[in-house]
Write a protein that holds these residues in place. Structure first.
Motif, PDB file in Angstrom:
ATOM      1  N   UNK A 116       0.858  -1.175   0.000  1.00  0.00           N
ATOM      2  CA  UNK A 116       0.000   0.000   0.000  1.00  0.00           C
ATOM      3  C   UNK A 116       0.895   1.225   0.000  1.00  0.00           C
ATOM      4  N   UNK A 117       0.388   2.325  -0.574  1.00  0.00           N
ATOM      5  CA  UNK A 117       1.104   3.594  -0.531  1.00  0.00           C
ATOM      6  C   UNK A 117       0.429   4.589   0.408  1.00  0.00           C
ATOM      7  N   UNK A 118      -0.539   4.101   1.171  1.00  0.00           N
ATOM      8  CA  UNK A 118      -1.262   4.927   2.138  1.00  0.00           C
ATOM      9  C   UNK A 118      -0.708   4.617   3.528  1.00  0.00           C
ATOM     10  N   UNK A 119      -0.120   5.619   4.191  1.00  0.00           N
ATOM     11  CA  UNK A 119       0.500   5.365   5.492  1.00  0.00           C
ATOM     12  C   UNK A 119      -0.524   4.931   6.536  1.00  0.00           C
ATOM     13  N   UNK A 120      -1.784   5.372   6.374  1.00  0.00           N
ATOM     14  CA  UNK A 120      -2.801   4.968   7.328  1.00  0.00           C
ATOM     15  C   UNK A 120      -3.124   3.480   7.188  1.00  0.00           C
ATOM     16  N   UNK A 121      -3.232   3.020   5.935  1.00  0.00           N
ATOM     17  CA  UNK A 121      -3.467   1.596   5.693  1.00  0.00           C
ATOM     18  C   UNK A 121      -2.282   0.771   6.189  1.00  0.00           C
ATOM     19  N   UNK A 122      -1.080   1.236   5.869  1.00  0.00           N
ATOM     20  CA  UNK A 122       0.114   0.513   6.282  1.00  0.00           C
ATOM     21  C   UNK A 122       0.251   0.425   7.790  1.00  0.00           C
ATOM     22  N   UNK A 123      -0.024   1.526   8.472  1.00  0.00           N
ATOM     23  CA  UNK A 123       0.069   1.534   9.930  1.00  0.00           C
ATOM     24  C   UNK A 123      -0.969   0.603  10.545  1.00  0.00           C
ATOM     25  N   UNK A 124      -2.168   0.613   9.981  1.00  0.00           N
ATOM     26  CA  UNK A 124      -3.221  -0.264  10.486  1.00  0.00           C
ATOM     27  C   UNK A 124      -2.823  -1.725  10.334  1.00  0.00           C
ATOM     28  N   UNK A 125      -2.316  -2.089   9.163  1.00  0.00           N
ATOM     29  CA  UNK A 125      -1.941  -3.480   8.925  1.00  0.00           C
ATOM     30  C   UNK A 125      -0.778  -3.900   9.820  1.00  0.00           C
ATOM     31  N   UNK A 126       0.204  -3.031   9.960  1.00  0.00           N
ATOM     32  CA  UNK A 126       1.318  -3.351  10.848  1.00  0.00           C
ATOM     33  C   UNK A 126       0.836  -3.616  12.265  1.00  0.00           C
ATOM     34  N   UNK A 127      -0.061  -2.787  12.746  1.00  0.00           N
ATOM     35  CA  UNK A 127      -0.521  -2.894  14.128  1.00  0.00           C
ATOM     36  C   UNK A 127      -1.395  -4.118  14.371  1.00  0.00           C
ATOM     37  N   UNK A 128      -2.065  -4.617  13.335  1.00  0.00           N
ATOM     38  CA  UNK A 128      -3.054  -5.673  13.537  1.00  0.00           C
ATOM     39  C   UNK A 128      -2.617  -7.050  13.045  1.00  0.00           C
ATOM     40  N   UNK A 129      -1.541  -7.147  12.292  1.00  0.00           N
ATOM     41  CA  UNK A 129      -1.056  -8.450  11.835  1.00  0.00           C
ATOM     42  C   UNK A 129      -0.188  -9.083  12.917  1.00  0.00           C
ATOM     43  N   UNK A 130      -0.496 -10.324  13.271  1.00  0.00           N
ATOM     44  CA  UNK A 130       0.217 -11.017  14.358  1.00  0.00           C
ATOM     45  C   UNK A 130       1.357 -11.862  13.800  1.00  0.00           C
ATOM     46  N   UNK A 131       2.379 -11.150  13.325  1.00  0.00           N
ATOM     47  CA  UNK A 131       3.534 -11.820  12.729  1.00  0.00           C
ATOM     48  C   UNK A 131       4.812 -11.121  13.193  1.00  0.00           C
ATOM     49  N   UNK A 132       5.874 -11.900  13.362  1.00  0.00           N
ATOM     50  CA  UNK A 132       7.121 -11.341  13.866  1.00  0.00           C
ATOM     51  C   UNK A 132       7.913 -10.556  12.850  1.00  0.00           C
TER      52      UNK A 132
END
Length: 465
Positions: free
Chosen positions: A400-416
């Motif tokens: 994604x090129x949207x920082x809001x989408x990227x931040x959301x995915x980073x915060x909610x994906x349960x991966x190391x």
């Protein structure tokens, strides 16, 4: 049980070399020697350990082409990938050669004027490692380098399919001046050697890269002697394509992640989740790129995708593809095979499946092969739910090129490990490891040397005021 291990080229079935299978007595003797080696190596000052690690790295680089050829012959991956892995392997040695001289203690303010408290670090003891066939160089050095840097002795059992790379690396360590009882290898059946490692009173730490079931068995086996463990286990990586993603860039990065080593990596993409408004466009572009990949012997120029390591891996891949097709998946390309079970070689052509769903085995189990299943999602919440719906939590990717989408995915994906617009995030200076059933601990970065160190504090009393 045979006294030798037959190492074969998975691209041809041809016998490369027979190596000695060590006996129980030989392995136990090596473990005893490793304990003696630890007692001496732990006393070597950090600057000397650093120097010897740098010398080992240099020896490997001087023999890079030869090591890469051996790796391709026993593993099957394209020669350029093997060369890249040798470079990746030495990056860990280089990193931990520097970390060896940065193992710091500290002073803690005491609660009494007559006391002083200091904290020091010391090596944990002899480390026993079990490494996989898919990255026979990098997975070995990623464990050996921090262990040796910390002052631990190190013994490794490589996969039976790929012992030659490990044996070569250890011999080069000797040439660099690292003592023979500080780093050793043994060859044998995993279940036998694993139990010898976990039962041995001379081993204080087990480090393993491989499947989750075997990792669990090693953890249980280590419990009786309360050994420390680092486990880098299975994965089932999702890759999310948001509606605003740069599709051409995402395709290229997905190819890198999915088809490296014929999809036989623990962090490769296993599930591709694409927003419903761009799924058709992505699938078309991705399939066109996949059709350009060349399948063949890794020693042949231009090969992009090599063979599957063995019949067991091949059968699992074929079964997953057939199951998906039977349940309604559409084959966009691939579903083509060249295999000879009698001769002993197995090729699976890069395959793209569309319209996959949760009922299919390929969406529930790690594939370890060049199969790319594509499904769609409506909302980010749905994408996250699909991505996290697995007991594994090693790697995940999103574009994604949207920082809001990227931040959301980073915060909610349960991966190391997470790649944002990055299909190849691994690096020696970054902590590698997973959540949930994908493992315990981290390898790489400053975090990677911590599991090889014990913490000791000293409280000194009755000081003069």
């Amino acid at each position: 049980m045979s006294k030798t291990i037959k190492v074969k080229n998975p691209a041809t079935g041809e016998l490369i070399q027979e190596v000695t299978r060590h006996t129980v007595e030989e392995i136990n003797r090596a473990l005893e020697n490793g304990q003696k080696g630890f007692e001496k190596w732990a006393k070597v000052n950090a600057h000397e350990r650093s120097r010897l690690l740098k010398a080992w790295s240099q020896k490997i680089q001087e023999n890079k082409e030869e090591i890469a050829k051996v790796m391709t012959m026993e593993n099957g991956k394209p020669l350029q990938e093997s060369i890249g892995e040798v470079n990746y392997a030495t990056s860990y040695i280089d990193w931990y050669a520097e970390e060896a001289v940065r193992i710091y203690g500290r002073t803690i303010p005491a609660s009494s004027e007559t006391k002083r408290i200091t904290v020091s670090r010391q090596p944990i003891g002899q480390v026993a490692a079990i490494t996989p066939w898919n990255f026979p160089a990098a997975m070995m050095t990623r464990k050996a380098a921090p262990a040796l840097a910390a002052g631990c002795s190190f013994i490794v059992k490589a996969a039976e399919e790929t012992p030659l790379t490990t044996m070569t690396l250890v011999e080069l360590a000797y040439e660099a001046g690292i003592p023979k009882d500080a780093i050793q290898y043994v060859n044998g059946r995993g279940s036998v050697v694993g139990q010898l490692f976990t039962d041995s009173p001379f081993v204080r730490k087990i480090t393993f890269t491989g499947s989750t079931p075997i990792g669990k068995a090693l953890i249980k086996g280590s419990a009786d002697t309360v050994k420390h463990v680092t486990m880098e286990l299975g994965g089932h990586a999702p890759l999310i394509i948001a509606e605003d993603a740069d599709l051409d860039y995402a395709v290229g990065q997905t190819i890198i992640s999915k088809y490296r080593n014929a999809g036989q990596t623990c962090v490769c993409v296993n599930r591709i989740l694409v927003h419903e408004n761009v799924v058709d466009a992505f699938a078309e572009k991705f399939t066109a790129a996949v059709n350009k990949l060349k399948v063949g012997n890794g020693l042949e120029a231009g090969t992009d995708v090599g063979p599957i390591i063995n019949e067991k891996g091949y059968d699992k891949i074929v079964a997953q593809v057939n199951d998906a097709i039977e349940k309604g998946a559409e084959v966009l390309t691939g579903n083509k095979y060249e295999a000879d079970k009698e001769q002993g070689y197995f090729f699976v052509y890069p395959t793209v499946l569309k319209n996959v769903d949760a009922s299919m085995d390929i969406m529930q189990e790690e594939t370890f092969g060049p199969i790319a299943p594509i499904t769609s999602f409506k909302t980010l919440e749905e994408a996250v739910e699909i991505a996290n719906n697995t007991p594994y939590g090693l790697a995940a990717y999103f574009f994604t090129n949207d920082y809001r989408t990227g931040t959301y995915l980073h915060d909610h994906l349960d991966f190391g490990i997470i790649g944002w617009n990055d299909g190849a995030p691994s690096a020696a200076h970054a902590p590698f490891g997973g959540m949930k059933e994908s493992g315990l601990g981290r390898e790489g970065g400053t975090e990677g040397i911590e599991p090889y160190l014990e913490t000791k504090y000293l409280s000194v009393g009755n000081l003069l005021n």
